[in-house]
Design a protein around this motif. Structure first.
Motif, PDB file in Angstrom:
ATOM      1  N   MET A   1      41.883  49.789  31.281  1.00 56.92           N
ATOM      2  CA  MET A   1      42.281  48.388  31.100  1.00 56.92           C
ATOM      3  C   MET A   1      43.713  48.164  31.576  1.00 56.92           C
ATOM      4  SD  MET A   1      40.543  47.894  27.339  1.00 56.92           S
ATOM      5  CE  MET A   1      41.345  46.346  26.998  1.00 56.92           C
ATOM      6  N   GLY A   2      44.523  49.238  31.548  1.00 55.04           N
ATOM      7  CA  GLY A   2      45.913  49.124  31.994  1.00 55.04           C
ATOM      8  C   GLY A   2      46.037  48.882  33.485  1.00 55.04           C
ATOM      9  N   ILE A   3      44.965  49.162  34.244  1.00 58.81           N
ATOM     10  CA  ILE A   3      44.998  48.933  35.699  1.00 58.81           C
ATOM     11  C   ILE A   3      45.261  47.464  36.004  1.00 58.81           C
ATOM     12  CG2 ILE A   3      43.519  48.862  37.757  1.00 58.81           C
ATOM     13  CD1 ILE A   3      42.227  51.437  36.801  1.00 58.81           C
ATOM     14  N   ARG A   4      44.766  46.604  35.126  1.00 61.02           N
ATOM     15  CA  ARG A   4      44.919  45.169  35.379  1.00 61.02           C
ATOM     16  C   ARG A   4      46.383  44.752  35.495  1.00 61.02           C
ATOM     17  NH1 ARG A   4      42.171  40.317  31.803  1.00 61.02           N
ATOM     18  NH2 ARG A   4      42.342  38.715  33.405  1.00 61.02           N
ATOM     19  N   SER A   5      47.245  45.454  34.775  1.00 60.11           N
ATOM     20  CA  SER A   5      48.667  45.077  34.798  1.00 60.11           C
ATOM     21  C   SER A   5      49.525  46.094  35.532  1.00 60.11           C
ATOM     22  CB  SER A   5      49.182  44.910  33.360  1.00 60.11           C
ATOM     23  OG  SER A   5      48.974  46.101  32.626  1.00 60.11           O
ATOM     24  N   ASN A   6      48.876  47.000  36.277  1.00 63.13           N
ATOM     25  CA  ASN A   6      49.609  48.040  37.007  1.00 63.13           C
ATOM     26  C   ASN A   6      50.294  47.424  38.233  1.00 63.13           C
ATOM     27  OD1 ASN A   6      50.561  50.217  38.385  1.00 63.13           O
ATOM     28  ND2 ASN A   6      48.653  51.397  38.294  1.00 63.13           N
ATOM     29  N   GLN A   7      51.580  47.212  38.145  1.00 67.66           N
ATOM     30  CA  GLN A   7      52.321  46.539  39.217  1.00 67.66           C
ATOM     31  C   GLN A   7      52.527  47.410  40.454  1.00 67.66           C
ATOM     32  OE1 GLN A   7      53.355  43.285  39.273  1.00 67.66           O
ATOM     33  NE2 GLN A   7      52.216  43.035  37.357  1.00 67.66           N
TER      34      GLN A   7
ATOM     35  N   ASP B   1      47.503  40.027  41.337  1.00 68.53           N
ATOM     36  CA  ASP B   1      48.607  39.612  42.212  1.00 68.53           C
ATOM     37  C   ASP B   1      48.202  39.758  43.676  1.00 68.53           C
ATOM     38  OD1 ASP B   1      50.207  39.116  40.015  1.00 68.53           O
ATOM     39  OD2 ASP B   1      50.973  41.168  39.972  1.00 68.53           O
ATOM     40  N   PHE B   2      47.474  40.853  43.964  1.00 69.91           N
ATOM     41  CA  PHE B   2      47.027  41.084  45.346  1.00 69.91           C
ATOM     42  C   PHE B   2      46.142  39.935  45.808  1.00 69.91           C
ATOM     43  CE2 PHE B   2      43.934  42.549  48.408  1.00 69.91           C
ATOM     44  CZ  PHE B   2      44.664  43.346  49.279  1.00 69.91           C
ATOM     45  N   MET B   3      45.148  39.608  44.992  1.00 67.15           N
ATOM     46  CA  MET B   3      44.207  38.568  45.397  1.00 67.15           C
ATOM     47  C   MET B   3      44.875  37.194  45.423  1.00 67.15           C
ATOM     48  SD  MET B   3      41.395  39.961  46.245  1.00 67.15           S
ATOM     49  CE  MET B   3      40.254  38.590  46.272  1.00 67.15           C
ATOM     50  N   LYS B   4      45.747  36.944  44.447  1.00 70.45           N
ATOM     51  CA  LYS B   4      46.446  35.655  44.446  1.00 70.45           C
ATOM     52  C   LYS B   4      47.335  35.529  45.678  1.00 70.45           C
ATOM     53  CE  LYS B   4      46.494  34.884  39.449  1.00 70.45           C
ATOM     54  NZ  LYS B   4      47.303  34.876  38.214  1.00 70.45           N
ATOM     55  N   SER B   5      47.986  36.650  46.046  1.00 69.51           N
ATOM     56  CA  SER B   5      48.834  36.643  47.242  1.00 69.51           C
ATOM     57  C   SER B   5      47.989  36.378  48.492  1.00 69.51           C
ATOM     58  CB  SER B   5      49.558  37.983  47.366  1.00 69.51           C
ATOM     59  OG  SER B   5      50.259  38.051  48.582  1.00 69.51           O
ATOM     60  N   LEU B   6      46.803  37.008  48.506  1.00 72.81           N
ATOM     61  CA  LEU B   6      45.916  36.827  49.658  1.00 72.81           C
ATOM     62  C   LEU B   6      45.461  35.370  49.772  1.00 72.81           C
ATOM     63  CD1 LEU B   6      44.364  38.303  51.923  1.00 72.81           C
ATOM     64  CD2 LEU B   6      42.469  38.580  50.312  1.00 72.81           C
TER      65      LEU B   6
END
Length: 544
Positions: free
Chosen positions: A448-454, A464-469
């Motif tokens: 579950m921590g992957i979701r917030s892994n910066q 963040d990756f998808m939002k940036s895309l």
């Protein structure tokens, strides 16, 4: 020496001239709404005067209509064609980028953010009760939905690329058709104008075709003087070049053709995309027009590996592939990308233990299972073991991580899937980091921590990756829309200037109609007057 009925002849010339002028006005009015039509104007002049025998000078002989000319500013035509090239390119890009935006469908209830929320929310529910069969089934369902989102998006991109490819062929065919039509018009215009006349309507038709051609590709049109005709006039040929090579050379056409690629330009491309070539096999340089827009969106991967410097379909396919590979290897193996490759930074699903329904038996809980794999033969999910079947190194070998990472390069957005091990048995979902501890959720917490892994992506966490895309795509689409509107405004401005010169103004034509009608009436009245004079002279002088 003047003729006896000299005055009648002068009046008659006035009748003919006024009638010709009225004919031209009628032609203009009839074609006021004809696309590409240029208003025409009769060329009128005084006919040759006669010398008076008594030496008192010259006397006029009336008027004559020597021709009909179309009112056209060729500079504005050249300006229109040059601006229309960019208009065609950006209007097509704006149209296609809008379709790409629709593909991502963000923000919406069926977009990536909501689907990703659903997946991690299901993991959160599972963490409350790892023994719950319903919670485990929900995780499988949400993970499958996540995988299908990428499958569907990638498939849509493939179909989209195929549609663009078909459009490329249609545009190439259209260019060839227009070029052939211009060639035929060139022959008709040339033959007609050999006699000294001007083929006004045929020239309008040709100009309209060049207008259409300029929106499709980066063409240049010009008239070239090749020498002199037997009558002494210039021998003028009409040429159109495309990318520096002649497309139409007056009476001849060099056509374009499409050739299916034997090797892909991008690894993300579908098979057999078209390259555009000349019929003689040489490459054609397409730098503008709708074709350039189509090629950029179809082939563009931001300049990577010599591709067009534009973020088109392959670029977004590549980014989706990058996401699923990075996300899958982090979730499954706990690997994170570093400068030299991948490093095992945290425990992954493969390191955990699933639910053991019978802790009293001698069997240990399932271990070593990967949550995400890919679709295999028949689009069925493969197992965890099949995913890394190509790894030969032992887990203790230094190159083990590289070999495992190499297997993940086979995963794409189109074949991304939940592994068959998880689909067939939800108890294989790992939650514990120790054997026989069903209530232990240490592994699940790490997942579950992957979701917030910066540090997972250059852009930050997965969302963040998808939002940036999606944000980048929105900016590109907005840029294309802005350029398209700007170019459309420029083209419209130039076209308005052309119309102010060449367009038919009904008020002006009505005024001319009245003017020429009055001229005709005046000439007719002159004939009546001359008739009365001759009547007096012939019938009444010396009579009575």
């Amino acid at each position: 020496m003047q003729q006896s009925f000299f005055g009648l002849n002068i009046a008659l010339s006035g009748l003919y001239t006024a009638q010709r002028n009225l004919d031209v006005v009628g032609h203009n009015l009839s074609n006021a709404t004809t696309p590409g039509y240029s208003r025409q104007q009769s060329i009128q002049s005084a006919s040759n005067p006669l010398a008076v025998m008594d030496g008192t000078g010259m006397v006029g002989t009336g008027s004559q209509a020597t021709g009909v000319q179309r009112i056209r500013d060729t500079y504005l035509d050249f300006k229109y064609w040059s601006e229309n090239v960019a208009n065609g390119e950006w209007s097509k890009k704006a149209e296609l980028m809008n379709e790409i935006q629709i593909t991502f469908n963000e923000p919406s209830q069926s977009g990536f953010v909501k689907i990703m929320d659903g997946f991690f929310d299901s993991l959160q529910e599972l963490s409350k009760d790892p023994s719950s069969g319903a919670a485990r089934a929900l995780v499988v369902q949400k993970a499958t939905t996540l995988a299908k989102y990428f499958n569907s998006t990638a498939t849509h991109f493939e179909q989209f690329q195929n549609d663009i490819n078909d459009q490329v062929k249609i545009d190439v065919d259209q260019i060839n058709i227009i070029a052939s039509q211009i060639q035929l018009l060139n022959k008709q215009i040339y033959n007609y104008e050999l006699t000294g006349d001007t083929a006004n309507d045929l020239r309008d038709s040709r100009t309209l075709l060049v207008d259409q051609l300029s929106k499709l590709a980066n063409i240049q049109a010009k008239e070239v003087t090749y020498g002199k005709l037997p009558n002494g006039d210039d021998d003028i040929h009409f040429q159109i070049t495309l990318g520096g090579k002649t497309l139409v050379d007056h009476f001849s056409v060099t056509k374009l053709t499409v050739v299916q690629r034997s090797t892909k330009l991008n690894e993300e491309d579908i098979e057999n995309l078209y390259d555009i070539k000349w019929e003689d096999g040489n490459s054609v340089n397409i730098t503008g027009g709708e074709l350039r827009g189509l090629l950029d969106v179809r082939d563009g991967k931001d300049g990577i590996d010599g591709t067009p410097i534009y973020k088109g379909v392959p670029y977004y396919q590549r980014k989706l592939n990058e996401f699923v590979r990075t996300f899958a290897i982090a979730f499954n193996e706990g690997y994170t990308k570093i400068d030299s490759g991948y490093a095992h930074t945290v425990a992954g699903h493969v390191d955990g233990y699933g639910y053991d329904g019978d802790l009293t038996d001698a069997n240990s809980a399932p271990t070593g299972i990967r949550f995400f794999t890919m679709l295999g033969v028949g689009d069925t999910p493969i197992s965890s073991a099949d995913l890394i079947a190509g790894v030969t190194a032992n887990i203790t070998d230094p190159d083990y991580i590289d070999q495992v990472a190499e297997q993940y390069n086979k995963i794409t957005a189109k074949n991304f899937s939940v592994s068959s091990d998880i689909i067939n048995d939800a108890n294989n979902i790992a939650t514990s980091d120790a054997d026989g501890q069903n209530g232990n959720t240490n592994i699940l917490k790490k997942l579950m921590g992957i979701r917030s892994n910066q540090s997972l992506f250059k852009e930050g966490a997965p969302e963040d990756f998808m939002k940036s895309l999606v944000a980048g795509m929105g900016i590109d689409a907005q840029q294309a829309e802005t350029f398209a509107k700007t170019q459309e405004a420029l083209v419209k401005q130039v076209d308005n200037r052309r119309m102010s010169v060449s367009g038919v103004n009904l008020n002006e034509e009505m005024t001319n109609m009245v003017r020429f009608q009055q001229s005709y009436n005046a000439a007719a009245r002159m004939i009546v007057t001359m008739g009365e004079i001759y009547d007096t002279l012939i019938n009444k002088l010396g009579v009575g």
